[in-house]
Design a protein around this motif. Structure first.
Motif, PDB file in Angstrom:
ATOM      1  N   ALA A 227       0.862  -1.184   0.000  1.00 16.21           N
ATOM      2  CA  ALA A 227       0.000   0.000   0.000  1.00 16.21           C
ATOM      3  C   ALA A 227       0.898   1.233   0.000  1.00 16.21           C
ATOM      4  O   ALA A 227       2.134   1.113   0.014  1.00 16.21           O
ATOM      5  CB  ALA A 227      -0.908   0.006   1.235  1.00 16.21           C
ATOM      6  N   GLY A 228       0.300   2.397  -0.010  1.00 14.98           N
ATOM      7  CA  GLY A 228       1.106   3.612   0.077  1.00 14.98           C
ATOM      8  C   GLY A 228       0.320   4.841  -0.306  1.00 14.98           C
ATOM      9  O   GLY A 228      -0.874   4.773  -0.591  1.00 14.98           O
ATOM     10  N   MET A 229       1.035   5.995  -0.284  1.00 17.14           N
ATOM     11  CA  MET A 229       0.423   7.258  -0.698  1.00 17.14           C
ATOM     12  C   MET A 229       0.716   7.440  -2.189  1.00 17.14           C
ATOM     13  O   MET A 229       1.858   7.290  -2.631  1.00 17.14           O
ATOM     14  CB  MET A 229       1.021   8.428   0.095  1.00 17.14           C
ATOM     15  N   VAL A 230      -0.313   7.762  -2.958  1.00 12.37           N
ATOM     16  CA  VAL A 230      -0.176   7.842  -4.422  1.00 12.37           C
ATOM     17  C   VAL A 230       0.958   8.799  -4.796  1.00 12.37           C
ATOM     18  O   VAL A 230       1.028   9.926  -4.300  1.00 12.37           O
ATOM     19  CB  VAL A 230      -1.495   8.301  -5.068  1.00 12.37           C
ATOM     20  N   ASP A 231       1.868   8.326  -5.648  1.00 12.79           N
ATOM     21  CA  ASP A 231       3.027   9.116  -6.066  1.00 12.79           C
ATOM     22  C   ASP A 231       2.567  10.313  -6.912  1.00 12.79           C
ATOM     23  O   ASP A 231       1.696  10.163  -7.769  1.00 12.79           O
ATOM     24  CB  ASP A 231       3.957   8.216  -6.888  1.00 12.79           C
ATOM     25  N   PRO A 232       3.150  11.502  -6.683  1.00 11.96           N
ATOM     26  CA  PRO A 232       2.764  12.688  -7.482  1.00 11.96           C
ATOM     27  C   PRO A 232       2.883  12.444  -8.996  1.00 11.96           C
ATOM     28  O   PRO A 232       2.096  12.999  -9.764  1.00 11.96           O
ATOM     29  CB  PRO A 232       3.761  13.756  -7.028  1.00 11.96           C
ATOM     30  N   ASN A 233       3.848  11.617  -9.405  1.00  9.81           N
ATOM     31  CA  ASN A 233       3.992  11.333 -10.846  1.00  9.81           C
ATOM     32  C   ASN A 233       2.754  10.644 -11.410  1.00  9.81           C
ATOM     33  O   ASN A 233       2.404  10.839 -12.574  1.00  9.81           O
ATOM     34  CB  ASN A 233       5.210  10.444 -11.113  1.00  9.81           C
ATOM     35  N   VAL A 234       2.109   9.811 -10.595  1.00 12.45           N
ATOM     36  CA  VAL A 234       0.890   9.138 -11.055  1.00 12.45           C
ATOM     37  C   VAL A 234      -0.231  10.172 -11.195  1.00 12.45           C
ATOM     38  O   VAL A 234      -0.975  10.180 -12.185  1.00 12.45           O
ATOM     39  CB  VAL A 234       0.487   8.003 -10.090  1.00 12.45           C
ATOM     40  N   PHE A 235      -0.339  11.079 -10.207  1.00 10.90           N
ATOM     41  CA  PHE A 235      -1.355  12.136 -10.328  1.00 10.90           C
ATOM     42  C   PHE A 235      -1.126  12.962 -11.588  1.00 10.90           C
ATOM     43  O   PHE A 235      -2.072  13.287 -12.311  1.00 10.90           O
ATOM     44  CB  PHE A 235      -1.323  13.047  -9.091  1.00 10.90           C
ATOM     45  N   GLU A 236       0.144  13.295 -11.861  1.00  9.14           N
ATOM     46  CA  GLU A 236       0.411  14.095 -13.057  1.00  9.14           C
ATOM     47  C   GLU A 236       0.060  13.330 -14.326  1.00  9.14           C
ATOM     48  O   GLU A 236      -0.480  13.904 -15.272  1.00  9.14           O
ATOM     49  CB  GLU A 236       1.871  14.574 -13.068  1.00  9.14           C
ATOM     50  N   ALA A 237       0.310  12.012 -14.344  1.00  5.40           N
ATOM     51  CA  ALA A 237      -0.001  11.209 -15.539  1.00  5.40           C
ATOM     52  C   ALA A 237      -1.493  11.191 -15.850  1.00  5.40           C
ATOM     53  O   ALA A 237      -1.892  11.030 -17.004  1.00  5.40           O
ATOM     54  CB  ALA A 237       0.518   9.780 -15.354  1.00  5.40           C
ATOM     55  N   VAL A 238      -2.331  11.384 -14.829  1.00  9.71           N
ATOM     56  CA  VAL A 238      -3.783  11.339 -15.087  1.00  9.71           C
ATOM     57  C   VAL A 238      -4.406  12.737 -15.082  1.00  9.71           C
ATOM     58  O   VAL A 238      -5.624  12.873 -15.201  1.00  9.71           O
ATOM     59  CB  VAL A 238      -4.521  10.459 -14.038  1.00  9.71           C
ATOM     60  N   GLY A 239      -3.562  13.761 -14.927  1.00  7.77           N
ATOM     61  CA  GLY A 239      -4.085  15.123 -14.983  1.00  7.77           C
ATOM     62  C   GLY A 239      -4.669  15.624 -13.667  1.00  7.77           C
ATOM     63  O   GLY A 239      -5.448  16.577 -13.656  1.00  7.77           O
ATOM     64  N   TYR A 240      -4.302  15.015 -12.537  1.00  8.94           N
ATOM     65  CA  TYR A 240      -4.690  15.538 -11.227  1.00  8.94           C
ATOM     66  C   TYR A 240      -3.545  16.427 -10.724  1.00  8.94           C
ATOM     67  O   TYR A 240      -2.379  16.169 -11.022  1.00  8.94           O
ATOM     68  CB  TYR A 240      -4.884  14.405 -10.211  1.00  8.94           C
ATOM     69  N   GLY A 247      -3.708  11.066  -1.883  1.00  9.37           N
ATOM     70  CA  GLY A 247      -4.495   9.838  -1.845  1.00  9.37           C
ATOM     71  C   GLY A 247      -3.676   8.650  -1.403  1.00  9.37           C
ATOM     72  O   GLY A 247      -2.447   8.712  -1.346  1.00  9.37           O
ATOM     73  N   PHE A 248      -4.396   7.577  -1.057  1.00  8.88           N
ATOM     74  CA  PHE A 248      -3.699   6.328  -0.751  1.00  8.88           C
ATOM     75  C   PHE A 248      -4.205   5.226  -1.661  1.00  8.88           C
ATOM     76  O   PHE A 248      -5.284   5.346  -2.251  1.00  8.88           O
ATOM     77  CB  PHE A 248      -3.845   5.935   0.727  1.00  8.88           C
ATOM     78  N   ALA A 249      -3.382   4.180  -1.780  1.00  8.29           N
ATOM     79  CA  ALA A 249      -3.758   3.029  -2.613  1.00  8.29           C
ATOM     80  C   ALA A 249      -3.232   1.767  -1.947  1.00  8.29           C
ATOM     81  O   ALA A 249      -2.317   1.819  -1.124  1.00  8.29           O
ATOM     82  CB  ALA A 249      -3.169   3.163  -4.010  1.00  8.29           C
ATOM     83  N   PHE A 250      -3.850   0.657  -2.289  1.00  5.40           N
ATOM     84  CA  PHE A 250      -3.317  -0.633  -1.827  1.00  5.40           C
ATOM     85  C   PHE A 250      -3.690  -1.698  -2.843  1.00  5.40           C
ATOM     86  O   PHE A 250      -4.620  -1.527  -3.632  1.00  5.40           O
ATOM     87  CB  PHE A 250      -3.847  -1.003  -0.433  1.00  5.40           C
ATOM     88  N   GLY A 251      -2.946  -2.797  -2.841  1.00  2.25           N
ATOM     89  CA  GLY A 251      -3.251  -3.901  -3.741  1.00  2.25           C
ATOM     90  C   GLY A 251      -2.871  -5.211  -3.079  1.00  2.25           C
ATOM     91  O   GLY A 251      -1.703  -5.453  -2.802  1.00  2.25           O
ATOM     92  N   TRP A 252      -3.873  -6.026  -2.780  1.00  2.52           N
ATOM     93  CA  TRP A 252      -3.652  -7.263  -2.027  1.00  2.52           C
ATOM     94  C   TRP A 252      -4.179  -8.467  -2.792  1.00  2.52           C
ATOM     95  O   TRP A 252      -5.133  -8.366  -3.563  1.00  2.52           O
ATOM     96  CB  TRP A 252      -4.369  -7.207  -0.676  1.00  2.52           C
ATOM     97  N   GLY A 253      -3.569  -9.637  -2.518  1.00  2.00           N
ATOM     98  CA  GLY A 253      -4.005 -10.872  -3.155  1.00  2.00           C
ATOM     99  C   GLY A 253      -5.163 -11.515  -2.398  1.00  2.00           C
ATOM    100  O   GLY A 253      -5.093 -11.687  -1.187  1.00  2.00           O
ATOM    101  N   LEU A 254      -6.215 -11.852  -3.127  1.00  3.74           N
ATOM    102  CA  LEU A 254      -7.374 -12.476  -2.465  1.00  3.74           C
ATOM    103  C   LEU A 254      -7.073 -13.910  -2.039  1.00  3.74           C
ATOM    104  O   LEU A 254      -7.522 -14.361  -0.985  1.00  3.74           O
ATOM    105  CB  LEU A 254      -8.592 -12.464  -3.398  1.00  3.74           C
TER     106      LEU A 254
END
Ligand code: DAH
Length: 281
Positions: A227-240, A247-254
Motif C-alpha cells: 500500500a502507500g500514498m499515491v506518487d505525485p507522478n501518477v497524479f500528473e499522468a492522469v491530470g490531477y 491519496g492512498f492506494a493498496f493492492g492485495w491478493g485475495l
C-alpha cells in the motif's frame, strides 16, 4: 333406408367400443401410474460460490459499506496503462516478457489490478473512492505460494487532505472485518514505483494472538500486502494536481487472504476444483 340403418348400427358399435377402450385406458392409468406423494423425493444438490468469489464479494461489501464504488478493470491492458502511467521505470523487472505475458506488441495480460487506478482517475475528477477486484496474470511456475493466475483487490482514495493515517485506519477496518475485531495493524516501509511513501501492511497473528506460532514464524505479525500514498507522478499522468489532492492506494491478493484465514497450505488447491475441499466453505 336399409343402408342408413346399417350405417347407424355400425356407428353406434364403433362409439360403444371407443368408450369402452377409453375407460379401460383410464382405469389402467389410474392404477398403474399413481404416484405416492408421501415417498421422499430425489434431492437436488445445491451448488455454492467458489471460495475466491466469496472473499471477493465479502471485500466488495466492506468497501461499499464505506461508500466506495466497485470498478471493473481490464484484464488485457497496454504497457502505457499498466507500466508507464504507474511510474514504472524503463527496465523494471515486471516489464520483462519473462515476467509478464505479452499478447501482441505492447498489449499484455495485466500483472496487477493497479491500472484500474489510472483508468478511474482519467475518467473523472477527484474525489475518488474506489475498489477494483479481479484476475491478474504472471509468468510464474505453480508452487504452493504462486499460481500464474490469481486475484487482487486494488483500492484507491483521492481527496483533499488524505493522509497515511487514513490509509492505516482503512486497512485496519478491512483487516478487522476479515480476521476479527481484536486485530492490530502495523505498517512498515517498502517500495512501489506508484506510491511514495510505500508500505507493507501486517496484521497481528490471529492464530496465536501474538504469543508466537509457526504461522507468523514467531513474529506475532503476518504480512498481508502492499500500500502507500499515491506518487505525485501518477497524479500528473492522469491530470490531477498533486498540490491540490492526495491519496492512498493498496493492492492485495485475495488467495493470500483466503489461505491465511483458513490455513490452506497450497494455493494450487484453489484451482483443482475438488468438491471435497470446496464444499467446506
Ligand atoms: N500492484 C502491487 C503488486 O501487485 C501491489 C500494490 C502495492 C498496489 C501498493 C498498490 C499499492 O495500489 O499502493 O505487487
Amino acid at each position: 333406408m336399409a343402408l342408413n340403418a346399417a350405417r347407424e348400427a355400425i356407428e353406434q358399435a364403433v362409439a360403444e367400443r371407443q368408450a369402452q377402450l377409453e375407460s379401460a385406458e383410464l382405469d389402467r392409468a389410474l392404477t398403474e401410474e399413481s404416484v405416492d406423494i408421501t415417498l421422499p423425493g430425489e434431492r437436488l444438490r445445491r451448488g455454492r460460490l467458489h471460495p475466491i468469489t466469496q472473499i471477493r464479494r465479502e471485500v466488495e461489501d466492506i468497501f461499499v459499506g464505506l461508500g466506495y464504488e466497485v470498478v471493473d478493470g481490464n484484464e488485457v491492458e497496454t504497457v502505457e496503462y499498466i507500466f508507464d502511467k504507474l511510474n514504472m521505470p524503463e527496465g523494471h523487472v515486471t516489464r520483462s516478457p519473462l515476467h509478464t505475458y505479452y499478447l501482441n506488441g505492447d498489449v499484455v495480460l495485466r500483472t496487477e489490478t493497479s491500472a484500474s487506478q489510472v483508468r478511474t482517475m482519467e475518467a473523472k475528477p477527484p474525489p475518488v473512492y474506489m475498489v477494483s477486484l479481479g484476475r491478474v496474470y504472471r509468468r510464474d511456475t505453480p508452487d504452493p505460494k504462486r499460481y500464474p493466475i490469481f486475484h487482487q483487490v486494488e483500492g484507491l482514495a483521492v481527496d483533499k487532505g488524505i493522509t497515511l493515517a487514513d490509509l492505516k485506519g482503512t486497512l485496519q477496518l478491512l483487516l478487522r472485518r476479515l480476521f476479527g475485531e481484536e486485530r492490530e495493524v502495523r505498517i512498515r516501509t517498502s517500495f512501489f514505483p506508484f506510491t511514495e511513501p510505500s508500505v507493507e501492511a501486517d496484521v497481528s497473528c490471529f492464530i496465536c494472538n501474538q504469543a508466537g506460532c509457526r504461522v507468523c514464524e514467531y513474529e506475532g505479525w503476518i504480512e498481508v500486502g502492499g500500500a502507500g500514498m499515491v506518487d505525485p507522478n501518477v497524479f500528473e499522468a492522469v491530470g490531477y494536481d498533486p498540490e491540490e489532492v492526495s491519496g492512498f492506494a493498496f493492492g492485495w491478493g485475495l488467495e493470500r487472504i483466503f489461505m491465511l484465514r483458513h490455513g490452506l497450505p497450497d494455493i494450487r488447491m484453489l484451482w483443482q476444483n475438488d468438491i471435497r475441499l470446496l464444499e467446506q466453505f
